[in-house]
Scaffold this active site. Structure first.
Site, PDB file in Angstrom:
ATOM      1  CG  HIS A 287      31.657 107.494  -3.485  1.00  0.00           C
ATOM      2  ND1 HIS A 287      31.375 108.830  -3.608  1.00  0.00           N
ATOM      3  CD2 HIS A 287      31.135 107.103  -2.283  1.00  0.00           C
ATOM      4  CE1 HIS A 287      30.713 109.250  -2.532  1.00  0.00           C
ATOM      5  NE2 HIS A 287      30.548 108.224  -1.721  1.00  0.00           N
TER       6      HIS A 287
ATOM      7  CD  GLU B 210      31.072 103.439  -0.167  1.00  0.00           C
ATOM      8  OE1 GLU B 210      32.026 103.958  -0.784  1.00  0.00           O
ATOM      9  OE2 GLU B 210      30.634 103.887   0.909  1.00  0.00           O
TER      10      GLU B 210
END
Length: 661
Positions: free
Chosen positions: A241, A238
């Protein structure tokens, strides 16, 4: 034999089976990423830190510094959960700090304030709020502290002037990226979602993200070691990202000199905005649409359109990894909701690569993912941090450019192994296998669905023990992998609680001694080895088999003199040749355990340690010692006690029947 004695005999057999039964069930792990490409109105552009001509002159040679800010929602969690989150976040951030380098940020980061409306005007390629600034600015759902914000840039509609309010804030110094960490129970926290993240502000000079958020779903926090390993993997995924691996940033990627790979509009200095995608549209120097005109499926040949990252380093890395010199780039996911498609690697092609759209087994950050971070133009990667990524390695163009249906069909025609795919259905007795690298016990994830799968996802004409009329309802359990069936790690569970994983390398996956039927041992020096057949548990003349067999995790050692040795219950057995079946037996307080383990080729295991294997030859005859079956365990005493109770009841019933009839 009288009826009551027949009943007792059956009860005796049932007791043996029930008491030897392993009551754990397995669960194939799948946790989808809940990242969504950040919407245009959620991102603040043009964070003014330093002029572009100064930033461009700097080398990308400074370790990435990430400043952590914990939201108040973290403090509402139990103390042990707070500790888990903070320790794991620090681990994940440390990994990326050691992996990525950036151009040094020479001034404190002061983030932009949110406009009161979406109406903005541009001057000198800077945006100004038409209706002034909001009193609160968020990153994702997390409120940004006022001291992190600069003054408001706003346009006065009465006199037409462009203004910037003064601020006394210092911003955040000595950092390249601010990460806001929270534990918010939001609508994005689906049952299988662990966490989600995104970027929220980009600097003006080179468009690099300088702020982002990471929110963990409170229900997913667990103290179990297996869950903590997955949480760390999820955090690394994450955070990447937020740093740049997302479709909403593809249009902002740059070359080595810092020049945009996608053309810009002169007024805003932004790429063209795509109203359908609801994001800035990238050029074909970053992502290109490729047509596969020979995509073979059971229903015939079709043309399949795929999106591929075609930047220079990515192209070089995928061609090398898959051994396919004509490969155009790295294929992006074509399924899933917003934030899954295009924003992750294609699951069918990349399986356990960390940046695929769902976590299914031990994920690996590969050189391919590090290459795309370099191709942003913002980072340099330390490739020694890449993991040992083996999925699809050296399988050639047919694997990466054709459907798994065609791969399976052609392999079967040549009577070859269909690896990395499989075709064993989980029915009846649980029969496990090993992953190709032998790092884990695995299962073929071919499962039955309630309805036939779409024709493009039906890969078999026949499946063993399945009626031909039902074959269309069988496919791999991972939809993002186009339902292609493959060997997958799994977890042992009890009442939906994870007990342990199936990775041989994780010591905490070790089995309780009372349930260690195959003499396994888990740890860094363990690998998965197949069984040669069922294992048997002997107890006082009775015999039973565990409800699963097929493979297990065993320690091993390699020697140039004697080659590969496998340890079963701590006893070393020498492998003289590939395919040899080792007969192993050992005694515990409850059973005499007997079974076989199949030797792989010595080089398959020992090449890793660069040990030269001796020549193969037939194993000598071994006269195995006769082991005594144990008869004094608590389990046995319990069974006898239970049998005596049944015997008393049966005899009493017989006496009653004789007395009153």
């Amino acid at each position: 034999m009288g009826t009551q004695y027949q009943f007792l005999y059956v009860m005796f057999l049932m007791i043996l089976v029930l008491n030897h039964e392993n009551h754990c069930i397995f669960a194939l792990t799948e946790h989808p990423c809940s990242h969504h490409s950040t919407a245009n109105h959620e991102v603040f552009y043009d964070v003014d830190i330093e002029p572009a001509h100064i930033v461009k002159k700097r080398s990308i040679d400074q370790p990435l510094h990430i400043h952590l800010h914990y939201d108040a929602s973290i403090d509402l969690l139990p103390a042990d959960h707070i500790t888990i989150i903070k320790e794991t976040v620090v681990q994940a951030v440390s990994f990326w700090s050691n992996t990525l380098k950036v151009r040094a940020t020479g001034a404190p980061i002061k983030l932009k304030r949110k406009c009161s409306s979406r109406n903005v005007r541009y001057k000198d390629q800077m945006s100004y709020c038409v209706d002034g600034c909001s009193h609160q600015t968020v990153c994702g759902e997390i409120q940004i502290p006022d001291e992190h914000l600069e003054g408001c840039y706003w346009w006065n509609d009465r006199d037409g002037r462009y203004n910037k309010d003064a601020d006394g804030n210092n911003g955040v110094a000595n950092t390249d990226f601010i990460l806001y960490v929270a534990a918010i129970k939001s609508d994005r926290c689906k049952e299988s979602t662990v966490a989600y993240a995104g970027h929220c502000q980009q600097e003006r000079a080179l468009d690099r993200p300088v702020a982002g958020y990471f929110s963990i779903c409170p229900h997913s926090i667990s103290t179990h070691q297996q869950d903590r390993l997955q949480l760390l993997s999820t955090m690394k995924h994450e955070i990447l990202h937020a740093l740049g691996f997302t479709a909403s940033l593809f249009a902002f990627y740059r070359d080595e000199q810092g020049n945009p790979l996608t053309p810009r509009k002169s007024l805003s200095n932004k790429p063209e905005f795509d109203q359908q995608l609801k994001m800035y549209k990238w050029s074909d120097k970053v992502v290109k649409t490729i047509e596969r005109s020979d995509w073979k499926l059971p229903m015939g040949i079709i043309t399949k359109r795929v999106h591929m990252v075609v930047t220079p380093r990515v192209k070089a890395e995928v061609r090398k990894h898959f051994n396919c010199p004509t490969l155009e780039g790295a294929e992006l996911e074509d399924q899933g909701i917003d934030g899954t498609a295009i924003t992750h690697w294609e699951k069918r092609v990349f399986e356990n690569e960390a940046m695929t759209g769902t976590y299914t087994q031990s994920s690996v950050i590969s050189r391919i993912t590090l290459a795309v971070m370099e191709d942003t133009g913002w980072f340099k990667a330390n490739y020694s941090q890449a993991g040992n990524y083996e999925w699809g390695k050296d399988l050639g163009c047919d694997f990466v450019e054709k459907s798994c249906f065609q791969w399976i069909e052609e392999k079967q025609k040549r009577k070859e192994d269909i690896y990395p795919y499989c075709k064993e259905v989980k029915k009846g007795e649980l029969w496990t296998d090993c992953t190709n690298n032998r790092h884990s016990v695995a299962l073929c994830n071919l499962v039955e669905y309630k309805k036939p799968l779409p024709l493009k996802y039906q890969y078999f004409y026949q499946i063993k023990d399945v009626a031909n009329s039902d074959v269309g309802r069988y496919g791999g359990s991972v939809s993002l992998a186009d339902y292609c069936p493959y060997l997958q790690e799994f977890s042992w569970t009890n009442k939906d609680k994870i007990l342990r994983g199936s990775s041989c390398l994780v010591p905490s996956n070790g089995i309780d001694p009372d349930s260690n039927y195959f003499g396994e041992e888990y740890g860094n020096q363990s690998r998965c080895f197949n069984h040669g057949g069922r294992w048997y548990l002997h107890h006082c003349g009775g015999v039973n088999s565990p409800q699963h067999s097929g493979s297990g995790c065993y320690q091993y050692f390699c020697s140039e003199k004697i080659g590969l040795n496998i340890l079963v219950d701590g006893i070393a057995y020498r492998c003289y040749k590939a395919g040899q079946k080792i007969t192993a037996s050992f005694v515990t307080k409850s059973y005499l355990h007997q079974g076989t383990v199949v030797c792989p080729a010595c080089s398959d295991i020992c090449d890793e340690s660069k040990t030269k294997c001796p020549a193969e030859f037939d194993p000598p005859f071994v006269d195995h010692a006769i082991l005594t079956v144990p008869c004094s365990s608590n389990l046995y005493n319990y069974n006898i006690y239970y049998l005596l109770v049944c015997l008393i009841i049966a005899l009493s019933t017989s006496f009653y029947n004789r007395s009153f009839h």
